[in-house]
Motif scaffolding. Structure first.
Motif, PDB file in Angstrom:
ATOM      1  N   ILE A  11      -5.452 -13.235  16.090  1.00 24.30           N
ATOM      2  CA  ILE A  11      -6.367 -14.048  15.288  1.00 24.30           C
ATOM      3  C   ILE A  11      -7.156 -15.069  16.098  1.00 24.30           C
ATOM      4  CG2 ILE A  11      -4.950 -13.795  13.222  1.00 24.30           C
ATOM      5  CD1 ILE A  11      -3.820 -16.596  13.730  1.00 24.30           C
ATOM      6  N   ALA A  12      -6.869 -15.204  17.381  1.00 21.62           N
ATOM      7  CA  ALA A  12      -7.459 -16.285  18.183  1.00 21.62           C
ATOM      8  C   ALA A  12      -8.983 -16.278  18.171  1.00 21.62           C
ATOM      9  CB  ALA A  12      -6.942 -16.210  19.625  1.00 21.62           C
ATOM     10  N   LEU A  13      -9.581 -15.154  18.505  1.00 23.62           N
ATOM     11  CA  LEU A  13     -11.036 -15.119  18.622  1.00 23.62           C
ATOM     12  C   LEU A  13     -11.723 -15.372  17.290  1.00 23.62           C
ATOM     13  CD1 LEU A  13     -11.773 -12.252  21.170  1.00 23.62           C
ATOM     14  CD2 LEU A  13     -11.497 -14.697  21.541  1.00 23.62           C
ATOM     15  N   THR A  18      -9.512 -18.744  22.599  1.00 26.50           N
ATOM     16  CA  THR A  18      -8.895 -17.663  23.351  1.00 26.50           C
ATOM     17  C   THR A  18      -7.405 -17.639  23.022  1.00 26.50           C
ATOM     18  OG1 THR A  18      -8.339 -19.061  25.253  1.00 26.50           O
ATOM     19  CG2 THR A  18     -10.535 -18.016  25.237  1.00 26.50           C
ATOM     20  N   PRO A  19      -6.736 -16.512  23.245  1.00 23.42           N
ATOM     21  CA  PRO A  19      -5.283 -16.480  23.026  1.00 23.42           C
ATOM     22  C   PRO A  19      -4.552 -17.546  23.834  1.00 23.42           C
ATOM     23  CG  PRO A  19      -6.119 -14.257  23.222  1.00 23.42           C
ATOM     24  CD  PRO A  19      -7.270 -15.171  23.555  1.00 23.42           C
ATOM     25  N   ALA A  20      -5.022 -17.791  25.061  1.00 21.84           N
ATOM     26  CA  ALA A  20      -4.375 -18.810  25.902  1.00 21.84           C
ATOM     27  C   ALA A  20      -4.520 -20.195  25.291  1.00 21.84           C
ATOM     28  CB  ALA A  20      -4.966 -18.785  27.306  1.00 21.84           C
ATOM     29  N   ALA A  21      -5.716 -20.512  24.781  1.00 25.24           N
ATOM     30  CA  ALA A  21      -5.947 -21.824  24.182  1.00 25.24           C
ATOM     31  C   ALA A  21      -5.116 -22.003  22.910  1.00 25.24           C
ATOM     32  CB  ALA A  21      -7.433 -21.998  23.867  1.00 25.24           C
ATOM     33  N   LEU A  22      -5.001 -20.938  22.135  1.00 21.43           N
ATOM     34  CA  LEU A  22      -4.204 -21.020  20.913  1.00 21.43           C
ATOM     35  C   LEU A  22      -2.725 -21.206  21.244  1.00 21.43           C
ATOM     36  CD1 LEU A  22      -4.479 -20.922  17.843  1.00 21.43           C
ATOM     37  CD2 LEU A  22      -4.045 -18.461  17.946  1.00 21.43           C
ATOM     38  N   TYR A  23      -2.280 -20.557  22.300  1.00 20.18           N
ATOM     39  CA  TYR A  23      -0.896 -20.723  22.732  1.00 20.18           C
ATOM     40  C   TYR A  23      -0.626 -22.152  23.204  1.00 20.18           C
ATOM     41  CZ  TYR A  23       3.456 -19.995  25.286  1.00 20.18           C
ATOM     42  OH  TYR A  23       4.753 -20.093  25.745  1.00 20.18           O
ATOM     43  N   GLU A  24      -1.592 -22.766  23.883  1.00 16.40           N
ATOM     44  CA  GLU A  24      -1.419 -24.153  24.304  1.00 16.40           C
ATOM     45  C   GLU A  24      -1.302 -25.073  23.090  1.00 16.40           C
ATOM     46  OE1 GLU A  24      -0.724 -25.368  27.161  1.00 16.40           O
ATOM     47  OE2 GLU A  24      -0.860 -23.446  28.180  1.00 16.40           O
ATOM     48  N   GLY A 169     -11.776 -18.617   3.297  1.00 19.39           N
ATOM     49  CA  GLY A 169     -10.727 -17.980   2.518  1.00 19.39           C
ATOM     50  C   GLY A 169     -10.294 -16.641   3.087  1.00 19.39           C
ATOM     51  N   ASP A 170     -11.200 -15.937   3.747  1.00 12.76           N
ATOM     52  CA  ASP A 170     -10.854 -14.641   4.336  1.00 12.76           C
ATOM     53  C   ASP A 170      -9.733 -14.769   5.363  1.00 12.76           C
ATOM     54  OD1 ASP A 170     -12.732 -13.343   2.832  1.00 12.76           O
ATOM     55  OD2 ASP A 170     -14.249 -13.240   4.410  1.00 12.76           O
ATOM     56  N   CYS A 171      -9.648 -15.913   6.007  1.00 11.36           N
ATOM     57  CA  CYS A 171      -8.580 -16.150   6.983  1.00 11.36           C
ATOM     58  C   CYS A 171      -7.211 -16.050   6.318  1.00 11.36           C
ATOM     59  CB  CYS A 171      -8.771 -17.519   7.631  1.00 11.36           C
ATOM     60  SG  CYS A 171      -7.380 -18.073   8.636  1.00 11.36           S
ATOM     61  N   THR A 193      -2.055  -2.992  17.264  1.00  8.90           N
ATOM     62  CA  THR A 193      -3.349  -3.669  17.350  1.00  8.90           C
ATOM     63  C   THR A 193      -3.310  -4.779  18.387  1.00  8.90           C
ATOM     64  OG1 THR A 193      -3.754  -3.219  15.017  1.00  8.90           O
ATOM     65  CG2 THR A 193      -5.109  -4.908  16.045  1.00  8.90           C
ATOM     66  N   VAL A 194      -2.247  -5.567  18.373  1.00  5.50           N
ATOM     67  CA  VAL A 194      -2.123  -6.676  19.314  1.00  5.50           C
ATOM     68  C   VAL A 194      -2.036  -6.175  20.744  1.00  5.50           C
ATOM     69  CG1 VAL A 194      -0.603  -8.526  20.079  1.00  5.50           C
ATOM     70  CG2 VAL A 194      -1.096  -8.264  17.650  1.00  5.50           C
ATOM     71  N   SER A 195      -1.221  -5.153  20.984  1.00  6.39           N
ATOM     72  CA  SER A 195      -1.012  -4.677  22.352  1.00  6.39           C
ATOM     73  C   SER A 195      -2.260  -4.019  22.928  1.00  6.39           C
ATOM     74  CB  SER A 195       0.149  -3.685  22.391  1.00  6.39           C
ATOM     75  OG  SER A 195      -0.144  -2.548  21.607  1.00  6.39           O
ATOM     76  N   SER A 196      -3.180  -3.606  22.062  1.00  6.24           N
ATOM     77  CA  SER A 196      -4.383  -2.937  22.540  1.00  6.24           C
ATOM     78  C   SER A 196      -5.481  -3.909  22.945  1.00  6.24           C
ATOM     79  CB  SER A 196      -4.919  -1.997  21.449  1.00  6.24           C
ATOM     80  OG  SER A 196      -5.412  -2.750  20.353  1.00  6.24           O
ATOM     81  N   ILE A 197      -5.266  -5.208  22.714  1.00  6.56           N
ATOM     82  CA  ILE A 197      -6.282  -6.196  23.039  1.00  6.56           C
ATOM     83  C   ILE A 197      -6.129  -6.611  24.494  1.00  6.56           C
ATOM     84  CG2 ILE A 197      -7.242  -8.452  22.441  1.00  6.56           C
ATOM     85  CD1 ILE A 197      -6.052  -8.109  19.657  1.00  6.56           C
ATOM     86  N   THR A 198      -7.082  -6.254  25.313  1.00  3.61           N
ATOM     87  CA  THR A 198      -6.926  -6.467  26.755  1.00  3.61           C
ATOM     88  C   THR A 198      -6.904  -7.934  27.137  1.00  3.61           C
ATOM     89  OG1 THR A 198      -9.313  -6.280  27.033  1.00  3.61           O
ATOM     90  CG2 THR A 198      -8.031  -4.278  27.304  1.00  3.61           C
ATOM     91  N   TYR A 199      -7.558  -8.797  26.336  1.00  4.20           N
ATOM     92  CA  TYR A 199      -7.613 -10.201  26.733  1.00  4.20           C
ATOM     93  C   TYR A 199      -6.282 -10.915  26.521  1.00  4.20           C
ATOM     94  CZ  TYR A 199      -8.546 -10.944  21.722  1.00  4.20           C
ATOM     95  OH  TYR A 199      -8.490 -10.934  20.352  1.00  4.20           O
TER      96      TYR A 199
END
Length: 209
Positions: A11-13, A18-24, A169-171, A193-199
């Motif tokens: 869901i990050a993008l 980015t996934p990294a920023a969301l993890y932080e 609301g779509d979120c 789906t998650v594992s297929s995301i290269t970023y």
């Protein structure tokens, strides 16, 4: 089993991060004590993925764009309440955190949400929701709102200028449906789906948080 870190990559993008920023953000919330993390490494470790942890993460994102401002204002927003000890008409909950948790737990509730508007410099939120009114020619939803306020805000603010963030609301609909799949034991669809995301490989974290 997916944890909050792994699911965040899905869901990050869509949230403008980015996934990294969301993890932080997640790590900052653990340090604040708003999220609990298991020190176990591997499957089952880190922060669990559930409606409450997702609610806290979403509220943290709406509260501020800055990682450095992921502080007590997030707790204040989570604890924002409907005045006079009343409850949200959609969820039956008294606090914003509990209301968002209930919505994410229920696709039927989530699909009724139009948007969440957070006033950042007041740590307050307006949850707008409603069902389509078929009596109208365009079948537009007839919206109601629940207002959650904080009474212990100690942040500098302005009476003239407000800083708001809106979560569509779509979120809530998207996340609640994902969580239902996971709870029904078909999370492999999401894991693929998650594992297929290269970023996802943008940064390699070894910390289990």
């Amino acid at each position: 089993m997916l944890g909050l870190k792994s699911y965040g990559s899905r869901i990050a993008l869509q949230l403008g991060l980015t996934p990294a920023a969301l993890y932080e953000r997640q790590r900052a919330l653990v340090r604040l004590g708003l999220l609990k993390s298991s020190q176990k490494r591997g499957p089952g470790g880190g922060v669990q993925l559930n409606a409450d942890t997702l609610a806290v993460l979403l509220l943290a994102i709406t509260a501020t764009d800055s990682l450095s401002e992921t502080d007590e204002r997030i707790r204040t927003l989570c604890n924002a309440r409907i005045p006079y000890d009343k409850t949200c008409l959609l969820t039956g909950e008294k606090t914003l955190r509990a209301a968002i948790t209930r919505i994410i737990s229920s696709p039927d509730l989530a699909k009724q949400v139009s948007e969440l508007i957070v006033t950042r410099n007041a740590s307050s939120g307006i949850l707008r929701y409603g069902k389509n009114d078929n009596s109208l020619p365009t079948a537009q939803p007839s919206l109601e709102a629940s207002n959650f306020f904080s009474h212990d805000v100690k942040l500098p603010g302005s009476r003239w200028l407000t800083n708001t963030a809106t979560l569509a609301g779509d979120c809530f609909k998207f996340i609640s449906e994902d969580l239902e799949r996971i709870n029904n034991g078909i999370e492999h669809e999401i894991e693929i789906t998650v594992s297929s995301i290269t970023y996802l490989r943008e940064k390699d974290f070894t910390d289990p948080i």
